[in-house]
Scaffold this active site. Sequence first.
Site, PDB file in Angstrom:
ATOM      1  N   HIS A   1      63.159   4.349  45.960  1.00 54.62           N
ATOM      2  CA  HIS A   1      63.916   4.187  44.831  1.00 54.62           C
ATOM      3  C   HIS A   1      63.150   4.084  43.454  1.00 54.62           C
ATOM      4  CE1 HIS A   1      67.288   3.462  42.072  1.00 54.62           C
ATOM      5  NE2 HIS A   1      66.501   2.440  41.515  1.00 54.62           N
TER       6      HIS A   1
ATOM      7  N   ASP B   1      62.839   4.379  39.692  1.00 58.97           N
ATOM      8  CA  ASP B   1      63.530   4.515  38.589  1.00 58.97           C
ATOM      9  C   ASP B   1      63.037   5.622  37.398  1.00 58.97           C
ATOM     10  OD1 ASP B   1      65.369   2.442  38.831  1.00 58.97           O
ATOM     11  OD2 ASP B   1      63.887   1.067  38.934  1.00 58.97           O
TER      12      ASP B   1
ATOM     13  N   ASP C   1      71.706   2.151  42.988  1.00 63.96           N
ATOM     14  CA  ASP C   1      71.357   1.103  42.053  1.00 63.96           C
ATOM     15  C   ASP C   1      72.096   1.165  40.703  1.00 63.96           C
ATOM     16  OD1 ASP C   1      69.737  -1.149  41.111  1.00 63.96           O
ATOM     17  OD2 ASP C   1      68.415   0.180  40.233  1.00 63.96           O
TER      18      ASP C   1
ATOM     19  N   HIS D   1      70.302   5.368  35.098  1.00 64.19           N
ATOM     20  CA  HIS D   1      70.745   4.259  35.080  1.00 64.19           C
ATOM     21  C   HIS D   1      70.052   2.889  34.407  1.00 64.19           C
ATOM     22  CE1 HIS D   1      69.108   3.919  39.255  1.00 64.19           C
ATOM     23  NE2 HIS D   1      68.602   2.666  38.656  1.00 64.19           N
TER      24      HIS D   1
END
Length: 1009
Positions: free
Chosen positions: A258, A260, A370, A574
């Site tokens: 994951h 970001d 997330d 996000h």
Amino acid sequence: MHDDRVLIERRIARILRERLRPAVHGADVPLSVGAWHAPGEPVPVADALRAPYRPARAGEAWGPAWGTSWFHVTGSVPPEWAGRTVEAVIDLGFATDRPGFSAEALVHTPDGAAVKGLNPMNTWLRVADRAAGGEPVDLYVEAAANPLVQGVGSPLGEVHTAGRDPLYHLRRVVLAVFDAPVWELVQDVEVLTGLMHELSVDDPRRWEILRTLQHAFDVLDLRDVPGSAAAVRAALAPALTAPATASAHRVSAVGHAHIDSAWLWPLRETVRKVARTVSNVLTLMDSDPGFVFAMSSAQQWAWMQEHRPDVWERMRKKVAEGQLLPVGGMWVESDTNMPGGEALARQLVHGKRFFLDELGVETEEVWLPDSFGYTAALPQLVRLSASRWFLTQKISWSQFNRFPHHTFWWEGLDGTRVFTHFPPVDTYNAELSGAEMAHLVRNFADKGLAHRSLVPFGHGDGGGGPTREMLARAARLRDLEGSARVEVEPPARFFAKAFEDYPQAPVWVGELYLETHRGTYTSQAGNKRGNRRSEHLLYEAELWAATAAVRTGHPYPYDDLDRIWKSVLLHQFHDILPGSSIAWVHRESRETYARLAGELEAIIAAAQRALAGDPGAGGEVVFNAAPHDRDGVPARGASRVGEPQPPVTRTAHEGGYVLDNGLVRATIDARGLLVSVVDAASGRDAIAPGSPANLLQLHPDLPAEYDAWDVDHAYRNTVIDLTDVEVLEPVADAAVRVVRRFGRSRVTQVISLPPGAGRVDVDTEVDWHESETFLKVAFPLDVRAERSAAETQFGYVYRATDTNTTWEAAKYEICAHRYLHVTEPGFGVALVNDSTYGHDVTRTVRPAANGTAGGTTTTVRLSLLRAPRFPDPDTDQGVHRMRYALVPGADLADATREGHRLNLPERRVPGDTEVAPLVRVDHDGVVVSAVKLADDGSGDVVVRLYEALGARAAARLDLGFAAAAVTATDLLERPGGEAPPFDGTGVELALGPFQVVTLRCTRPQGPLE
């Protein structure tokens, strides 16, 4: 017995730490190192390869924050290592025990090709599987001095304030012999000890593992670990070959990282993080053909295509071989609370189309582990994008209520259901440890009904991905007594098995509200405004450009609109739109929004000039993209200036003023507060007696943790009402100006009534210089509302105004888009806005003289500004402008219309041509969300519309252009669904509540009409 167990476990841990792990890389020799420190921002690889390197040595300082250093590493394999496995071990002085939050590096060959990433958990690079001796080593290491941004007020989150002192020191750059048997032994011990510690002390299996480890370590020769490793492994074999029980939980392990797209690092660094991570993953795939890796975010794939074509070509090969798996179907893993409906649809359009066009893959999973809560609009969009499954993990973070399922059907606003899974491992960065496997089995909410779950494994957030150690654990946990059965396999295979296993899964209806991170609806208000403005400018740009193309042949800016959409979608990631990134990220996002606004304004102006006719004729054309009621200006069209509206009056009243436009009468008292807002049609006053509205309120704002993310419910215990007024004066156009000062800040408001509109507008400018403070504005309404209706994508969501249950009480801060509406039978009120998302709604009862209820006050508040200090210590400091309006006597259609009007003001252009609407809908509850030309360049017109009021709607869509046919499509403009009846000029539509419909209008070949 207890003391004996504890001592044995301590001995095992010490031997693992002090003897086994250090012996994995035994004999070593130093490598020669040259250093070159790039000035400023990262440079192309080709430039670095030509740079002048100077000698460097272990212990040398390098890397001011956000700087890049290149190290040229050379040497040769010693002849005496012939036949051995040799690896380079490069430790740049990593500062943490996790990747992605410290120095990182990417190793290149002399021709510039990426080989493998380096991070604190992954410092090796294979040089030879079986060395001949004398092999040359020639490597270029691009090292990023990324700082760990932590602590309130840290200057490290902005390159301009981070300083120039070096953060790191070269620790170890060597060639070493890799001892495979010792490494395998380490994996054996780690899996067994991890499993052992998670089993009950009453479980015989725990004691069996303990005694087996004790016996095996008695075999270990501490003076010759490599020489005795095989014997130790043989002693451990019985514990590792005992099979799992038939009823053991089934785990589908999916490699993942994951990453970001921005967070504690800027966007430019994410490009390099992706290259490092993917290079690691590709290396693992070469050595393990059974390993699969799921990678979401089409933007990150596109970055590799653009910036690292060498990595991209390797990625394409592994996609074709079925090991590298595109998932998610979205441009980025976006926030889903705040993006508008059309933007959320475009996340899926652009993401899925990239994977289809570039890789030939139709993704079926929407993969959002997330994001900070999930809109009830998503299930319908998932299915309209031809996707089938939904995955997230973040709901496990909720503070008050445990979500009751891990596998379930999620039902959205319109009734669409999508099969959904929450991994019970409760992390999207799993390491496949024994502790994680035991937790997910205990945690799984659907025991006895379902039997399997998914585990995304690999270092994430800052990247890194899976390691060879994780794959070794997966192999040992495939069929091991005391553990769940683990199988590495694609997510699509998991979902197919899970659906077959549990087709009658329970149903959850409505939004997936995350009971934490509520401050993200407000933090970084400039971002919120930039996003909202960009979405509406894009709507206008597509509408007017399509109209001009159809009417005049004006060139449609396909490429510009595509690029701008992708930039806006990227900034809905996000941790960008929610305001939870470092200062650098948000500075760049504000600059990007300003640049995109300029480009979009130019596209709109060019299209409207093409439509308006002769600018010198002395006339004026009014362009209006907002929806109107049936008696107003046609939706999505333009006209000559119409009839003038009745004038707005302003009269002095008891030190204040009364504004009246014939539809609304608003009274402003001597404090500059709204004390009465009367709806002329009903005669009702919307403001609760004795409770002034447009009341600015301050709260202390220091959450227990996660400053930019969280708003704790205790903030409401302390409040300061801002009632002192510095200036109260009339201004032009029958408006009133109010100025207040507090702390180090200043607020200027202009209160007005638009001619012909049933609302009170408040134009607010805040010069904000507070810290750890929450600014809200309150509207106490004389309405007994049992629930509020908050606009969300393609509709609205109801939320209770009471706190009867913990689920309701947890929603003390909620998200709404352009409006929030409250009502009692016969009378409603809407609060609309142009850039605000955070709200709260509470109820109080006004006592009567005899102790009975004297009335109910429903207070609606907008959350205007926050001032958290982490990760950006200067969050929101400076000038902000925001507009909101109170609409008394409003139903949901009024709220929808006025919310659009506030965000889509009229435009006036010199000209003499009346421009008929390109499309027109005859139903107040049906809203057009997009009018554009088809993405394939065919010239077809695409119209997306939705039912906005939660009711069935029979509507007609009239076309203001010639069309040969109208077909229903999915979001990607591919045929799908039942074609509506088309009579040559329009279509008849029968829409269900909140239904989204996309229509493709095929235009006849030939000259433009």
